[in-house]
Design a protein around this motif. Sequence first.
Motif, PDB file in Angstrom:
ATOM      1  N   ASN A 124      -7.147   2.542   6.850  1.00  0.00           N
ATOM      2  CA  ASN A 124      -8.560   2.507   7.178  1.00  0.00           C
ATOM      3  C   ASN A 124      -9.093   3.911   6.903  1.00  0.00           C
ATOM      4  O   ASN A 124      -9.502   4.638   7.797  1.00  0.00           O
ATOM      5  N   ILE A 125      -9.019   4.281   5.647  1.00  0.00           N
ATOM      6  CA  ILE A 125      -9.365   5.643   5.255  1.00  0.00           C
ATOM      7  C   ILE A 125     -10.464   5.607   4.209  1.00  0.00           C
ATOM      8  O   ILE A 125     -10.766   4.571   3.632  1.00  0.00           O
ATOM      9  N   HIS A 126     -11.021   6.758   3.989  1.00  0.00           N
ATOM     10  CA  HIS A 126     -11.965   6.890   2.877  1.00  0.00           C
ATOM     11  C   HIS A 126     -11.117   6.955   1.608  1.00  0.00           C
ATOM     12  O   HIS A 126     -10.296   7.851   1.443  1.00  0.00           O
ATOM     13  N   TYR A 127     -11.287   5.967   0.768  1.00  0.00           N
ATOM     14  CA  TYR A 127     -10.429   5.858  -0.403  1.00  0.00           C
ATOM     15  C   TYR A 127     -10.754   6.959  -1.406  1.00  0.00           C
ATOM     16  O   TYR A 127     -11.897   7.194  -1.742  1.00  0.00           O
ATOM     17  N   SER A 128      -9.709   7.605  -1.886  1.00  0.00           N
ATOM     18  CA  SER A 128      -9.861   8.713  -2.818  1.00  0.00           C
ATOM     19  C   SER A 128      -9.533   8.261  -4.236  1.00  0.00           C
ATOM     20  O   SER A 128      -9.065   7.147  -4.463  1.00  0.00           O
ATOM     21  N   LEU A 129      -9.762   9.145  -5.166  1.00  0.00           N
ATOM     22  CA  LEU A 129      -9.418   8.894  -6.560  1.00  0.00           C
ATOM     23  C   LEU A 129      -7.924   8.615  -6.690  1.00  0.00           C
ATOM     24  O   LEU A 129      -7.522   7.727  -7.436  1.00  0.00           O
ATOM     25  N   ASN A 130      -7.107   9.335  -5.934  1.00  0.00           N
ATOM     26  CA  ASN A 130      -5.654   9.124  -5.991  1.00  0.00           C
ATOM     27  C   ASN A 130      -5.281   7.717  -5.530  1.00  0.00           C
ATOM     28  O   ASN A 130      -4.399   7.083  -6.110  1.00  0.00           O
ATOM     29  N   PHE A 131      -5.936   7.233  -4.471  1.00  0.00           N
ATOM     30  CA  PHE A 131      -5.661   5.886  -3.985  1.00  0.00           C
ATOM     31  C   PHE A 131      -5.960   4.866  -5.075  1.00  0.00           C
ATOM     32  O   PHE A 131      -5.152   3.979  -5.354  1.00  0.00           O
ATOM     33  N   TYR A 132      -7.117   4.973  -5.712  1.00  0.00           N
ATOM     34  CA  TYR A 132      -7.485   4.010  -6.749  1.00  0.00           C
ATOM     35  C   TYR A 132      -6.592   4.143  -7.979  1.00  0.00           C
ATOM     36  O   TYR A 132      -6.268   3.154  -8.634  1.00  0.00           O
ATOM     37  N   LEU A 133      -6.162   5.347  -8.291  1.00  0.00           N
ATOM     38  CA  LEU A 133      -5.232   5.535  -9.404  1.00  0.00           C
ATOM     39  C   LEU A 133      -3.907   4.822  -9.121  1.00  0.00           C
ATOM     40  O   LEU A 133      -3.357   4.146 -10.001  1.00  0.00           O
ATOM     41  N   ILE A 134      -3.438   4.912  -7.889  1.00  0.00           N
ATOM     42  CA  ILE A 134      -2.197   4.221  -7.516  1.00  0.00           C
ATOM     43  C   ILE A 134      -2.381   2.714  -7.624  1.00  0.00           C
ATOM     44  O   ILE A 134      -1.509   2.004  -8.151  1.00  0.00           O
ATOM     45  N   ILE A 135      -3.504   2.198  -7.163  1.00  0.00           N
ATOM     46  CA  ILE A 135      -3.777   0.755  -7.235  1.00  0.00           C
ATOM     47  C   ILE A 135      -3.828   0.307  -8.693  1.00  0.00           C
ATOM     48  O   ILE A 135      -3.282  -0.734  -9.061  1.00  0.00           O
ATOM     49  N   ILE A 136      -4.487   1.099  -9.549  1.00  0.00           N
ATOM     50  CA  ILE A 136      -4.552   0.768 -10.983  1.00  0.00           C
ATOM     51  C   ILE A 136      -3.151   0.738 -11.581  1.00  0.00           C
ATOM     52  O   ILE A 136      -2.792  -0.178 -12.324  1.00  0.00           O
ATOM     53  N   LEU A 137      -2.340   1.733 -11.259  1.00  0.00           N
ATOM     54  CA  LEU A 137      -0.983   1.806 -11.819  1.00  0.00           C
ATOM     55  C   LEU A 137      -0.108   0.650 -11.336  1.00  0.00           C
ATOM     56  O   LEU A 137       0.678   0.096 -12.120  1.00  0.00           O
ATOM     57  N   ILE A 138      -0.229   0.276 -10.079  1.00  0.00           N
ATOM     58  CA  ILE A 138       0.530  -0.882  -9.577  1.00  0.00           C
ATOM     59  C   ILE A 138       0.098  -2.138 -10.323  1.00  0.00           C
ATOM     60  O   ILE A 138       0.936  -2.941 -10.758  1.00  0.00           O
ATOM     61  N   SER A 139      -1.194  -2.313 -10.497  1.00  0.00           N
ATOM     62  CA  SER A 139      -1.716  -3.482 -11.215  1.00  0.00           C
ATOM     63  C   SER A 139      -1.217  -3.515 -12.654  1.00  0.00           C
ATOM     64  O   SER A 139      -0.824  -4.565 -13.169  1.00  0.00           O
ATOM     65  N   CYS A 140      -1.218  -2.358 -13.294  1.00  0.00           N
ATOM     66  CA  CYS A 140      -0.712  -2.290 -14.671  1.00  0.00           C
ATOM     67  C   CYS A 140       0.787  -2.573 -14.715  1.00  0.00           C
ATOM     68  O   CYS A 140       1.277  -3.188 -15.666  1.00  0.00           O
ATOM     69  N   GLY A 141       1.507  -2.160 -13.692  1.00  0.00           N
ATOM     70  CA  GLY A 141       2.935  -2.457 -13.613  1.00  0.00           C
ATOM     71  C   GLY A 141       3.201  -3.948 -13.514  1.00  0.00           C
ATOM     72  O   GLY A 141       4.105  -4.474 -14.170  1.00  0.00           O
ATOM     73  N   VAL A 142       2.390  -4.651 -12.726  1.00  0.00           N
ATOM     74  CA  VAL A 142       2.535  -6.104 -12.623  1.00  0.00           C
ATOM     75  C   VAL A 142       2.231  -6.741 -13.982  1.00  0.00           C
ATOM     76  O   VAL A 142       2.956  -7.636 -14.435  1.00  0.00           O
ATOM     77  N   GLY A 143       1.185  -6.256 -14.660  1.00  0.00           N
ATOM     78  CA  GLY A 143       0.873  -6.757 -16.004  1.00  0.00           C
ATOM     79  C   GLY A 143       2.015  -6.508 -16.972  1.00  0.00           C
ATOM     80  O   GLY A 143       2.334  -7.353 -17.816  1.00  0.00           O
ATOM     81  N   ALA A 144       2.648  -5.339 -16.851  1.00  0.00           N
ATOM     82  CA  ALA A 144       3.781  -5.016 -17.724  1.00  0.00           C
ATOM     83  C   ALA A 144       4.958  -5.957 -17.469  1.00  0.00           C
ATOM     84  O   ALA A 144       5.672  -6.334 -18.411  1.00  0.00           O
ATOM     85  N   ILE A 145       5.150  -6.351 -16.220  1.00  0.00           N
ATOM     86  CA  ILE A 145       6.230  -7.304 -15.908  1.00  0.00           C
ATOM     87  C   ILE A 145       5.982  -8.624 -16.629  1.00  0.00           C
ATOM     88  O   ILE A 145       6.905  -9.220 -17.196  1.00  0.00           O
ATOM     89  N   PHE A 146       4.730  -9.092 -16.642  1.00  0.00           N
ATOM     90  CA  PHE A 146       4.417 -10.324 -17.363  1.00  0.00           C
ATOM     91  C   PHE A 146       4.677 -10.161 -18.862  1.00  0.00           C
ATOM     92  O   PHE A 146       5.152 -11.091 -19.516  1.00  0.00           O
ATOM     93  N   GLU A 147       4.379  -8.995 -19.401  1.00  0.00           N
ATOM     94  CA  GLU A 147       4.650  -8.757 -20.818  1.00  0.00           C
ATOM     95  C   GLU A 147       6.153  -8.733 -21.095  1.00  0.00           C
ATOM     96  O   GLU A 147       6.607  -9.176 -22.145  1.00  0.00           O
ATOM     97  N   ILE A 148       6.930  -8.233 -20.158  1.00  0.00           N
ATOM     98  CA  ILE A 148       8.390  -8.257 -20.295  1.00  0.00           C
ATOM     99  C   ILE A 148       8.885  -9.705 -20.287  1.00  0.00           C
ATOM    100  O   ILE A 148       9.769 -10.073 -21.071  1.00  0.00           O
TER     101      ILE A 148
END
Length: 184
Positions: A124-148
Amino acid sequence: MKLKTNNLFLINTNILIVFGFFYLYMQNPKVSYLFNLFLFLGLLVFFTIIYSRKIYLEKFLVIGISSFEIFHLLGSLVIIEGIRLYDYWLINGLFKYDNIVHFWAGLILVFFVHRLVARKFKLNIHYSLNFYLIIILISCGVGAIFEIVEFLGVIFFNLSREVGNYNNNMIDLIFNLFGATVAS
C-alpha cells in the motif's frame, strides 16, 4: 446461488479449453492437438492454482484474460482468404492480428501481475518507477515463457509453419513489452 468471479472465470477457461481441443483436433489430429494440449493444460493448471488460493480477480481482469483466450483461439481457428487469422495482415506490412494479441497479453499481464504482487506483499505504497519496471519485467518474463513453449512446439512437433520463425518470436516479445509498458 450466485457464482463468484473466480468460479465464472474457471468455468469459462474450462469451456474454452474443451472447445479449443475439439476444434483443433478436428483440424489436425496430430500436431495441433498435441501442441495446444500442452499450452491449454498449462493454462488450466495455472488458473486452477489461482482459484485454489482464492485470489480475487476484478471483473475487468476476468474479462481481459478471458478475451485473451478467445483472441488466441480465434487466431488459431479463423481462416480469412485461406490465411489463418494469426498470420493475417490487418495493415499490410505494418502489423498482423498476432501483434494485437501479444500487445493485449502484455497489457493484461501487467494488471494481473500488479494485483498478485500488491496483494502477496500487502503493498500500500506510492508506486515508483522501479515498482512499475519490475511489473513490466515480470510480465515480459511470462510472455517469454509462452514463446519458449512455442519454441518447444517447433522442436518437438515441427510447428514452425504454425508458430513462426525467429523474427515472429522477437516481434511477439516486442509487442508484449509494448503492451506491458502502455499498461504501466
